[in-house]
Design a protein around this motif. Structure first.
Motif, PDB file in Angstrom:
ATOM      1  N   SER A 184       2.469   6.844  -6.781  1.00  0.00           N
ATOM      2  CA  SER A 184       1.518   7.894  -7.140  1.00  0.00           C
ATOM      3  C   SER A 184       2.113   9.275  -6.857  1.00  0.00           C
ATOM      4  O   SER A 184       1.983  10.194  -7.672  1.00  0.00           O
ATOM      5  N   GLU A 218       1.357   4.166  -2.924  1.00  0.00           N
ATOM      6  CA  GLU A 218       1.203   5.605  -2.657  1.00  0.00           C
ATOM      7  C   GLU A 218       2.455   6.363  -3.073  1.00  0.00           C
ATOM      8  O   GLU A 218       2.372   7.446  -3.634  1.00  0.00           O
ATOM      9  N   ARG A 219       3.612   5.777  -2.809  1.00  0.00           N
ATOM     10  CA  ARG A 219       4.884   6.413  -3.188  1.00  0.00           C
ATOM     11  C   ARG A 219       4.974   6.574  -4.711  1.00  0.00           C
ATOM     12  O   ARG A 219       5.381   7.622  -5.210  1.00  0.00           O
ATOM     13  N   ARG A 221       5.850  13.524   2.414  1.00  0.00           N
ATOM     14  CA  ARG A 221       5.068  12.300   2.532  1.00  0.00           C
ATOM     15  C   ARG A 221       5.867  11.086   2.076  1.00  0.00           C
ATOM     16  O   ARG A 221       5.766  10.010   2.683  1.00  0.00           O
ATOM     17  N   LYS A 236       0.834  -1.206   0.000  1.00  0.00           N
ATOM     18  CA  LYS A 236       0.000   0.000   0.000  1.00  0.00           C
ATOM     19  C   LYS A 236       0.866   1.252   0.000  1.00  0.00           C
ATOM     20  O   LYS A 236       0.608   2.189  -0.751  1.00  0.00           O
ATOM     21  N   ARG A 237       1.905   1.243   0.826  1.00  0.00           N
ATOM     22  CA  ARG A 237       2.779   2.417   0.922  1.00  0.00           C
ATOM     23  C   ARG A 237       3.616   2.599  -0.345  1.00  0.00           C
ATOM     24  O   ARG A 237       3.854   3.716  -0.778  1.00  0.00           O
ATOM     25  N   LEU A 277       6.655   7.746   4.181  1.00  0.00           N
ATOM     26  CA  LEU A 277       6.403   6.394   3.680  1.00  0.00           C
ATOM     27  C   LEU A 277       7.631   5.510   3.831  1.00  0.00           C
ATOM     28  O   LEU A 277       7.521   4.337   4.191  1.00  0.00           O
ATOM     29  N   ASP A 286       4.690  16.589  -1.052  1.00  0.00           N
ATOM     30  CA  ASP A 286       4.870  15.260  -1.637  1.00  0.00           C
ATOM     31  C   ASP A 286       6.194  14.632  -1.206  1.00  0.00           C
ATOM     32  O   ASP A 286       6.245  13.451  -0.880  1.00  0.00           O
TER      33      ASP A 286
END
Length: 163
Positions: free
Chosen positions: A41, A38-39, A84, A34-35, A88, A81
């Motif tokens: 994205s 997200e990374r 974040r 999941k992480r 992550l 970004d």
């Protein structure tokens, strides 16, 4: 038959432990995936914002326009970004080494930690018995985790490799 029953119970217990371990490993893999998604994205967003920023600067310079507000907004988004992405990385490392605490549990831990002085230094030593039978205490070496690069360093690193 008693030995056979014990044997069957032992196999059942082993299967149960193995299934629990597989479940824990699958959960870890899912959380890390999941992480990582997200990374990926966020990396796409960063690429788009770099392109927008470049086009904005070029157009602003060419047409002699004031683009400060737009540049500031895009720069803030890039900073968010990158921040974040560093979070992550920390979360993925924590999941891998078993120290990740979901957010809802963090609040409880912070509240609990207030009751105790976390800044209190504790000296740790290891007892070692030497060949002649003498017992000696040696200070323990505690290794620190690798630090996640700062946001600015991440931005410089982006063109080479953000993984």
């Amino acid at each position: 038959m008693s030995d056979f029953d014990d044997f069957i119970r032992g196999i059942g217990s082993d299967i149960k432990v193995a299934a629990e371990n597989v479940g824990k490993k699958a959960e870890k893999t899912f959380e890390i995936s999941k992480r990582r998604a997200e990374r990926i994205s966020l990396k796409g967003n960063i690429q788009k914002n770099y392109q927008k920023l470049g086009e904005l600067v070029y157009g602003g310079l060419k047409n002699n326009e004031d683009i400060e507000e737009e540049m500031k907004a895009i720069t803030e988004q890039l900073d968010n970004d990158f921040f974040r992405i560093s979070e992550l990385y920390e979360e993925i490392n924590a999941i891998k080494n078993g120290t990740y605490v979901p957010e809802e549990e963090e609040d409880w831990e912070e509240e609990y930690a207030e009751e105790y002085d976390e800044d209190e230094e504790v000296e740790v030593s290891i007892v070692v018995m030497e060949n002649d039978g003498e017992v000696v205490e040696e200070p323990a070496v505690i290794e620190e985790e690798e630090e996640v690069p700062a946001i600015a360093e991440k931005a410089q690193e982006f063109d080479i490799n953000i993984d």
